[in-house]
Write an enzyme that holds these catalytic residues in place. Structure first.
Site, PDB file in Angstrom:
ATOM      1  N   CYS A   1      -3.280 -54.867  58.263  1.00 26.98           N
ATOM      2  CA  CYS A   1      -4.724 -54.624  58.265  1.00 26.98           C
ATOM      3  C   CYS A   1      -5.559 -55.880  58.023  1.00 26.98           C
ATOM      4  O   CYS A   1      -6.236 -56.359  58.932  1.00 26.98           O
ATOM      5  CB  CYS A   1      -5.068 -53.554  57.227  1.00 26.98           C
ATOM      6  SG  CYS A   1      -4.442 -51.923  57.629  1.00 26.98           S
TER       7      CYS A   1
ATOM      8  N   LYS B   1     -15.855 -50.032  57.081  1.00 31.19           N
ATOM      9  CA  LYS B   1     -14.425 -50.331  57.041  1.00 31.19           C
ATOM     10  C   LYS B   1     -14.155 -51.828  57.155  1.00 31.19           C
ATOM     11  O   LYS B   1     -13.442 -52.405  56.320  1.00 31.19           O
ATOM     12  CB  LYS B   1     -13.715 -49.573  58.168  1.00 31.19           C
ATOM     13  CG  LYS B   1     -12.263 -49.968  58.378  1.00 31.19           C
ATOM     14  CD  LYS B   1     -11.401 -49.698  57.161  1.00 31.19           C
ATOM     15  CE  LYS B   1      -9.950 -50.051  57.433  1.00 31.19           C
ATOM     16  NZ  LYS B   1      -9.101 -49.810  56.265  1.00 31.19           N
TER      17      LYS B   1
ATOM     18  N   THR C   1      -9.483 -48.446  62.985  1.00 29.48           N
ATOM     19  CA  THR C   1     -10.380 -49.550  62.659  1.00 29.48           C
ATOM     20  C   THR C   1     -10.741 -50.271  63.951  1.00 29.48           C
ATOM     21  O   THR C   1      -9.884 -50.883  64.591  1.00 29.48           O
ATOM     22  CB  THR C   1      -9.701 -50.526  61.685  1.00 29.48           C
ATOM     23  OG1 THR C   1      -9.320 -49.813  60.507  1.00 29.48           O
ATOM     24  CG2 THR C   1     -10.648 -51.668  61.305  1.00 29.48           C
TER      25      THR C   1
ATOM     26  N   GLU D   1     -10.809 -44.798  57.652  1.00 30.23           N
ATOM     27  CA  GLU D   1      -9.862 -44.623  56.543  1.00 30.23           C
ATOM     28  C   GLU D   1      -9.938 -45.828  55.619  1.00 30.23           C
ATOM     29  O   GLU D   1     -10.276 -46.927  56.042  1.00 30.23           O
ATOM     30  CB  GLU D   1      -8.452 -44.441  57.093  1.00 30.23           C
ATOM     31  CG  GLU D   1      -7.964 -45.539  58.039  1.00 30.23           C
ATOM     32  CD  GLU D   1      -7.386 -46.748  57.337  1.00 30.23           C
ATOM     33  OE1 GLU D   1      -7.112 -46.648  56.130  1.00 30.23           O
ATOM     34  OE2 GLU D   1      -7.224 -47.779  57.997  1.00 30.23           O
ATOM     35  N   PHE D   2      -9.612 -45.595  54.350  1.00 28.61           N
ATOM     36  CA  PHE D   2      -9.610 -46.660  53.350  1.00 28.61           C
ATOM     37  C   PHE D   2      -8.298 -46.620  52.567  1.00 28.61           C
ATOM     38  O   PHE D   2      -8.274 -46.639  51.338  1.00 28.61           O
ATOM     39  CB  PHE D   2     -10.803 -46.516  52.408  1.00 28.61           C
ATOM     40  CG  PHE D   2     -12.137 -46.522  53.106  1.00 28.61           C
ATOM     41  CD1 PHE D   2     -12.703 -47.705  53.539  1.00 28.61           C
ATOM     42  CD2 PHE D   2     -12.809 -45.334  53.360  1.00 28.61           C
ATOM     43  CE1 PHE D   2     -13.924 -47.721  54.193  1.00 28.61           C
ATOM     44  CE2 PHE D   2     -14.025 -45.336  54.010  1.00 28.61           C
ATOM     45  CZ  PHE D   2     -14.591 -46.531  54.439  1.00 28.61           C
TER      46      PHE D   2
ATOM     47  N   ASP E   1       2.127 -37.843  69.280  1.00 26.14           N
ATOM     48  CA  ASP E   1       2.405 -39.261  69.480  1.00 26.14           C
ATOM     49  C   ASP E   1       3.283 -39.404  70.722  1.00 26.14           C
ATOM     50  O   ASP E   1       4.045 -38.489  71.067  1.00 26.14           O
ATOM     51  CB  ASP E   1       3.111 -39.855  68.257  1.00 26.14           C
ATOM     52  CG  ASP E   1       3.038 -41.374  68.210  1.00 26.14           C
ATOM     53  OD1 ASP E   1       2.255 -41.908  67.418  1.00 26.14           O
ATOM     54  OD2 ASP E   1       3.762 -42.025  68.997  1.00 26.14           O
TER      55      ASP E   1
ATOM     56  N   THR F   1      -4.910 -50.572  66.351  1.00 25.39           N
ATOM     57  CA  THR F   1      -5.776 -51.547  67.031  1.00 25.39           C
ATOM     58  C   THR F   1      -5.269 -52.950  66.691  1.00 25.39           C
ATOM     59  O   THR F   1      -5.873 -53.656  65.885  1.00 25.39           O
ATOM     60  CB  THR F   1      -7.249 -51.387  66.608  1.00 25.39           C
ATOM     61  OG1 THR F   1      -7.336 -51.440  65.170  1.00 25.39           O
ATOM     62  CG2 THR F   1      -7.819 -50.073  67.085  1.00 25.39           C
TER      63      THR F   1
ATOM     64  N   LYS G   1      10.018 -41.061  67.005  1.00 32.06           N
ATOM     65  CA  LYS G   1       9.199 -40.865  65.802  1.00 32.06           C
ATOM     66  C   LYS G   1       8.873 -39.386  65.611  1.00 32.06           C
ATOM     67  O   LYS G   1       8.951 -38.852  64.495  1.00 32.06           O
ATOM     68  CB  LYS G   1       7.916 -41.677  65.913  1.00 32.06           C
ATOM     69  CG  LYS G   1       7.022 -41.633  64.685  1.00 32.06           C
ATOM     70  CD  LYS G   1       5.704 -42.355  64.942  1.00 32.06           C
ATOM     71  CE  LYS G   1       5.932 -43.822  65.266  1.00 32.06           C
ATOM     72  NZ  LYS G   1       4.666 -44.531  65.544  1.00 32.06           N
TER      73      LYS G   1
END
Length: 436
Positions: free
Chosen positions: A262, A206, A121, A146-147, A30, A85, A35
């Site tokens: 999201c 997604k 996403t 991913e979910f 990253d 995103t 972080k």
């Protein structure tokens, strides 16, 4: 297997730690040095149940490490890209700046035959464009959405209800799908559905899932509006609807609506992408889904104002909750904070509490007053507004105990999670969302 994870925000940090927990050798990358420093110490940069333990274990075991150096991905067989995103500042479309930057930097370090797995996403059609760039570097792109549910993200990563992999046609795609089966071997071995498809379908799975959930939530909130106009009770309505196997009870909880990082931005981005494709009429209903969702926040404020006969100026209001949902410290597009801020704007003395989200909420809205203790938040309050359904408020707070602390006896249940009869019996004026 050695894998890399590009982007160590909510998605990436959980994915990296989870992959290490099932035995892979993982490096997370990253650009945020602070972080990375925290993650390298084994400190989770946000609250997510179960994450701290697997993060600590992975770092201690030596098969999980973090860096700002993209060159560290060399030697990994699979590179997961899970950067954000966000919604564009001007407009509703998704901002792919971070995705494009991540791929540009990553492709300088991949080796021929590597698998690059997109997890962000993105608007449908994005993967097809990225595939050419990945192929040019000698690697193969797959799209592996991913979910994750915040609050259950670790479980959803190590034990998902399905795995979806979008691959290119031919033997190259078959090999890539097999590699992903090996990455997710515990889930594959136990029989978790593993769906192999094309890029566009994987991307649509997604955004369609998010759009459907948002629609279901807004549907019951629309019914709450009708219930309020007719004297019906939306909770009984939802219970009756939920017994229909074609509908189901989950996500039929009326209240102040959804938020987070999201659903709101994803349904807006989906509608924007449909418009670009010349199919805006196909998802035109999503605009109303969004509008209904925002109206319910306004309705919660109306209930508070009505309870004080139209004037909340100078009233002390205890707001229970700041995170957009329980078991999270995420305050992005939080309905709870939106209600608190608007009540503050009307002149109320607002005090906000939350078990996990106060630091994030304070950074976003420093104008509000925060109190770590639930009981101190309630002390002297003229009204109580429950906006995040933490157990500390819905199960562990009795109306009698609350009454021993507050000055007034008005409660607005923004999540319809309290027992109206019990609160009324204790002398409270109870107001719910779509409840008679």
């Amino acid at each position: 297997m050695r894998v890399s994870v590009i982007g160590c925000g909510y998605l990436g940090a959980v994915h990296a730690a989870a992959m290490a927990s099932i035995g892979h050798d993982v490096v997370g990358v990253d650009v945020d040095a602070a972080k990375i420093e925290a993650l390298s110490r084994g400190d989770a940069p946000f609250y997510e149940p179960g994450l701290q333990q697997i993060l600590t274990d992975g770092v201690a075991a030596g098969n999980l490490r973090f860096t700002t150096d993209m060159a560290a991905v060399r030697g990994s067989a699979v590179h997961f890209v899970g950067v954000g995103t966000p919604q564009q500042r001007e407009g509703s479309a998704a901002d792919l700046t971070y995705v494009n930057a991540a791929f540009a930097q990553l492709l300088e370090h991949v080796s021929p035959g590597d698998i690059v797995a997109g997890k962000s996403t993105v608007p449908v059609g994005t993967a097809a464009g990225l595939a050419e760039r990945v192929h040019g570097a000698g690697a193969v792109l797959v799209w592996n959405p991913e979910f994750l549910r915040e609050g259950w993200a670790v479980q959803d990563t190590v034990d998902p209800d399905r795995l979806v992999v979008g691959v290119p046609a031919g033997s190259e795609g078959e090999r890539a799908a097999q590699v992903l089966r090996e990455v997710y071997y515990p889930s594959v071995d136990k029989g978790t559905p593993f769906i192999v498809t094309d890029y566009a379908t994987a991307e649509l799975v997604k955004v369609s899932a998010n759009a459907f959930l948002a629609t279901k939530i807004s549907f019951i909130n629309a019914m709450a509006e009708i219930a309020e106009a007719t004297g019906a009770d939306v909770t009984t309505l939802a219970e009756a609807l939920g017994h229909d196997d074609r509908i189901g009870r989950r996500f039929l909880g009326a209240g102040i609506g959804f938020g987070g990082g999201c659903l709101p931005k994803d349904i807006r981005a989906f509608a924007a992408r449909a418009e670009e494709l010349g199919k805006s009429q196909s998802v035109a209903f999503l605009r109303e889904v969004d509008a209904i969702n925002l109206r319910r926040r306004a309705r919660a404020i109306e209930l508070v104002v009505e309870a004080f006969d139209g004037e909340v100026y100078g009233k002390r209001i205890a707001v229970l909750g700041a995170a957009f949902k329980p078991h999270s410290d995420d305050v992005r597009d939080s309905p709870a904070l939106d209600v608190a801020v608007q009540l503050k704007g009307l002149g109320a003395e607002v005090v906000v509490t939350d078990p996990q989200a106060i630091p994030n909420a304070r950074r976003l809205h420093p104008q509000l007053t925060y109190e770590a203790s639930r009981d101190e938040t309630l002390r002297g309050a003229d009204a109580v507004v429950l906006v995040t359904e933490w157990d500390e408020y819905r199960r562990q707070l009795s109306p009698e105990h609350a009454a021993s602390l507050t000055a007034g006896r008005i409660v607005v249940d923004g999540r319809n999670c309290l027992d109206p009869a019990a609160w009324k019996a204790a002398g409270w004026t109870y107001r719910g969302m779509g409840r008679s």
